[in-house]
Design a protein around this motif. Structure first.
Motif, short mmCIF file in Angstrom:
data_model
loop_
_atom_site.label_atom_id
_atom_site.label_comp_id
_atom_site.label_asym_id
_atom_site.label_seq_id
_atom_site.Cartn_x
_atom_site.Cartn_y
_atom_site.Cartn_z
N LEU A 1 -75.62 37.38 42.39
CA LEU A 1 -75.03 36.05 42.59
C LEU A 1 -74.98 35.26 41.29
CD1 LEU A 1 -76.68 35.11 46.02
CD2 LEU A 1 -74.30 35.78 45.60
N GLU A 2 -75.94 35.48 40.41
CA GLU A 2 -75.95 34.78 39.13
C GLU A 2 -74.92 35.35 38.15
OE1 GLU A 2 -79.92 34.95 37.68
OE2 GLU A 2 -80.75 33.59 39.22
N ASP A 3 -74.87 36.70 38.07
CA ASP A 3 -73.97 37.34 37.10
C ASP A 3 -72.56 37.49 37.64
OD1 ASP A 3 -76.24 37.53 35.61
OD2 ASP A 3 -76.55 39.68 35.96
N GLY A 4 -72.43 37.54 38.96
CA GLY A 4 -71.10 37.73 39.55
C GLY A 4 -70.56 39.14 39.37
N GLY B 1 -72.03 43.99 45.75
CA GLY B 1 -71.23 43.08 44.93
C GLY B 1 -71.18 41.70 45.55
N PRO B 2 -70.77 40.71 44.79
CA PRO B 2 -70.69 39.35 45.32
C PRO B 2 -69.39 39.10 46.06
CG PRO B 2 -70.09 39.35 43.01
CD PRO B 2 -70.42 40.78 43.35
N TYR B 3 -69.44 38.24 47.07
CA TYR B 3 -68.20 37.73 47.65
C TYR B 3 -68.28 36.21 47.69
CZ TYR B 3 -70.39 36.76 52.23
OH TYR B 3 -71.15 36.26 53.24
N PHE B 4 -67.13 35.58 47.55
CA PHE B 4 -67.08 34.12 47.52
C PHE B 4 -65.80 33.65 48.18
CE2 PHE B 4 -65.81 30.13 45.41
CZ PHE B 4 -66.90 29.34 45.79
N GLY C 1 -66.48 27.76 50.59
CA GLY C 1 -67.60 27.70 49.67
C GLY C 1 -68.70 28.68 50.00
N GLU C 2 -68.50 29.51 51.04
CA GLU C 2 -69.53 30.48 51.42
C GLU C 2 -69.56 31.62 50.42
OE1 GLU C 2 -69.70 31.70 55.56
OE2 GLU C 2 -69.90 33.77 54.88
N ARG C 3 -70.77 32.09 50.11
CA ARG C 3 -70.92 33.22 49.21
C ARG C 3 -72.06 34.09 49.69
NH1 ARG C 3 -73.94 31.73 43.61
NH2 ARG C 3 -75.80 30.73 44.46
N GLY C 4 -72.08 35.31 49.20
CA GLY C 4 -73.11 36.24 49.63
C GLY C 4 -72.93 37.59 48.98
N ILE C 5 -73.50 38.61 49.62
CA ILE C 5 -73.52 39.97 49.08
C ILE C 5 -72.81 40.90 50.04
CG2 ILE C 5 -74.95 41.87 48.24
CD1 ILE C 5 -75.26 39.37 46.57
N ILE C 6 -71.94 41.75 49.51
CA ILE C 6 -71.33 42.80 50.31
C ILE C 6 -72.00 44.12 49.98
CG2 ILE C 6 -69.46 43.02 48.59
CD1 ILE C 6 -67.73 44.20 50.77
N PHE C 7 -72.37 44.86 51.04
CA PHE C 7 -72.97 46.18 50.90
C PHE C 7 -71.89 47.23 51.19
CE2 PHE C 7 -76.83 43.84 51.26
CZ PHE C 7 -77.85 44.65 50.81
N ILE C 8 -71.70 48.17 50.28
CA ILE C 8 -70.84 49.32 50.54
C ILE C 8 -71.67 50.56 50.24
CG2 ILE C 8 -68.68 50.47 49.99
CD1 ILE C 8 -67.76 47.77 48.82
#
Length: 605
Positions: free
Chosen positions: A361-364, A388-391, A396-403
């Motif tokens: 989330l910090e590095d994008g 990876g990040p999603y936004f 304004g929602e953000r989070g992590i996608i798992f693949i």
């Protein structure tokens, strides 16, 4: 008189009948007109927005005040016209799929005006009116429908962000080869943006041969069977890349196959590695519970792929994922939705994931790693994980996608390759006949020891051994027996050294060598004496030796402290010279610089 009577009566009867029919037609026309006027009067007074559209003429033949207000219609004296003619075309296009059923119920129509957007809920029926097909339409303003359509637009943007965060090449198309969408990776591969590809066909990008191969696999997938295949493709920059294509059927809510989803992995480097290993080893190498706001397409994509896919928001809550993803954590997708990482992971796993998530989330930037997962039934699966990040720039929602992808089979293949390489390396340094180190191994070890001993300033010793009268042994006992004698001598020499750092090698033919690190001349002599003693005790018969009745060896001993500017070949030269002295002083003995030859009989206890 009688002759004119009947025609006159017939004509009078005909005129009377036609008059009656004319009266009936006029009455029916008047009633129909009255009915139409009554119907239109009722429509005018109706609080609902109502209009009538002549399907053949594609014109609005009547519109009440309410619909004129909502859709900005005006009467030009003959019929009603829309403020924007495109609105009529949109409405006719919306009605077109329902002509066969002759009615629609609860269909949303999004109408854009310069200052606002309206969503109307339509109910309509197609009937005959004055001999023409006419749509009778009731329209109701639906603010809730606008919110629904706006939410769909947001979800589509989220879906685009999710796809574009995936580094693999992804596209999906309908059964007519028309592209429905793709991610940034696939579009960028063709030098375009995702929005520029929608509506195009694969034939716009692939060569004829590539297209024919793709269609062969697509036919299988459209029949409902997913498939995996590997193909070479030509990149726009003329590079040839190898893609592993995982192709899945896209299904609608009725479980009907409507298209194809293709997820491609660039395995060119992996292929090149396999080719390199095959060249060296030849034939030894066998080479998301659904999102709360996602639309039907997202659910179809997620539920069609067997690879685990899921989402976690920036607070650590599971907000979506398919069934394979939930199974990784021991839940169904419904059970996993809404749970927090702390409810699912152990403390050690939790700390690792939280650290990774903060970094992403910090590095994008996405990260990739492999993880071994133990299932409840005891099976273990290797997963390749891409996080990876999603936004969503709207909410304004953000989070992590798992693949994740099951790479258990690939890991097993990698282990087999590693084992084969280690076996090859071992075989390349071992003499196949005597199972001691070969000449190559000896040369490398000697160079290594020479450099380390020169740096440390300590002694290094070398023993060169040669079997006495071995040609006579071979000539009389045969080469098979000669090979057996070589094996026995190698075992006896190996048994004579004790340290793991010492090296016994077959130097060539019937010659052997012993490298003794950190060993001076006296220590080397003790090893030579031990070899002579072991040879004597073994009593390997040799009736044709001019030394004794048993196989014996002669040994040259050399010890030196390596010096700068002196090559390690000097140590070999000195040992070879001492071996020559031992041979010429009667064999079955050893010689070292500064000593007289010592016979095995004198060194035996």
């Amino acid at each position: 008189m009688h002759e004119n009577f009947y025609p006159t009566v017939w004509m009078q009867a005909t005129i009377a009948l036609l008059s009656i029919l004319l009266v009936i037609v006029i009455v029916m026309w008047a009633l129909a007109r009255r009915k139409v006027r009554a119907q239109r009067a009722a429509m005018v007074k109706s609080p609902a927005a109502q209009l009538m559209i002549d399907l053949e003429a594609k014109q609005v033949i009547f519109a009440n005040p309410r619909v004129c207000e909502l859709l900005q219609l005006a009467n030009n004296g003959k019929h009603w016209q829309f403020f924007d003619s495109a609105h009529l075309e949109q409405l006719l296009e919306l009605l077109k799929p329902h002509q066969s059923s002759a009615s629609i119920e609860g269909v949303h129509w999004l109408v854009n005006f310069p200052q606002q957007t309206r969503v109307l809920l339509l109910y309509a029926s197609l009937t005959a009116h004055n001999g023409r097909e006419v749509w009778f339409i009731n329209a109701y303003e639906n603010a809730q429908g606008y919110s629904y359509l706006n939410r769909i637009e947001q979800e589509q943007k989220l879906f685009a962000n999710v796809l574009n965060s995936i580094p693999e090449f992804i596209y999906f198309k309908d059964a007519n080869e028309r592209l429905l969408g793709c991610n940034q990776a696939w579009a960028g591969f063709h030098g375009l943006k995702p929005g520029e590809l929608a509506g195009k066909k694969l034939s716009d990008f692939l060569t004829r041969n590539e297209l024919e191969r793709s269609q062969t696999y697509d036919d299988q997938v459209l029949a409902g069977e997913p498939c995996q295949h590997t193909e070479w493709f030509s990149a726009p920059d003329s590079r040839q890349i190898l893609l592993q294509n995982n192709v899945y059927p896209l299904k609608n809510q009725q479980d009907e196959v409507t298209g194809v989803l293709n997820v491609s992995y660039d395995v060119t480097k992996w292929h090149e590695l396999n080719r390199k290993l095959e060249h060296e080893n030849q034939n030894r190498i066998s080479s998301e519970k659904e999102l709360g706001r996602q639309n039907n397409l997202i659910r179809t994509v997620f539920n069609s792929t067997p690879d685990p896919l899921g989402f976690i928001d920036d607070k650590g809550n599971f907000v979506g994922g398919n069934e394979p993803f939930a199974k990784m954590f021991g839940f169904t997708s419904d059970e996993l939705l809404g749970k927090h990482l702390t409810e699912v992971l152990s403390e050690e796993q939790l700390e690792q994931h939280q650290l990774q998530n903060r970094q992403i989330l910090e590095d994008g930037k996405p990260i990739r790693y492999e993880e071994l997962v133990y299932l409840d039934d005891g099976h273990q699966i290797w997963y390749e994980v891409i996080k990876g990040p999603y936004f969503d720039d709207v909410s304004g929602e953000r989070g992590i996608i798992f693949i994740t992808r099951d790479v258990t089979e690939r890991k097993a293949t990698e282990q087999q390759l590693a084992d084969a390489i280690m076996q090859l390396q071992e075989l390349s340094f071992i003499d196949s006949l005597t199972q001691v180190a070969n000449r190559r191994s000896f040369d490398e070890k000697l160079l290594q020891l020479w450099l380390t001993h020169r740096r440390e300033g300590v002694e290094l010793s070398l023993l060169l051994l040669d079997i006495d009268c071995f040609k006579q042994y071979n000539d009389n006992y045969g080469h098979q027996q000669g090979d057996e004698a070589l094996r026995q001598v190698a075992k006896l020499i190996s048994r004579s050294v004790k340290r793991g750092s010492d090296l016994v090698a077959r130097y060539g033919g019937e010659e052997f060598a012993i490298l003794l690190p950190n060993t001076g001349c006296e220590g080397a002599k003790q090893i030579a004496e031990t070899v002579l003693r072991n040879m004597k005790e073994a009593e390997i018969p040799h009736e044709f030796s001019d030394v004794s009745d048993f196989v014996s060896v002669s040994i040259g001993v050399a010890s030196v402290i390596p010096q700068q500017g002196v090559d390690y070949g000097e140590l070999v030269r000195v040992a070879d010279l001492q071996l020559y002295r031992a041979k010429h002083q009667g064999k079955a003995r050893y010689c070292s610089a500064g000593d007289s030859a010592i016979e095995d009989t004198k060194t035996a206890p």
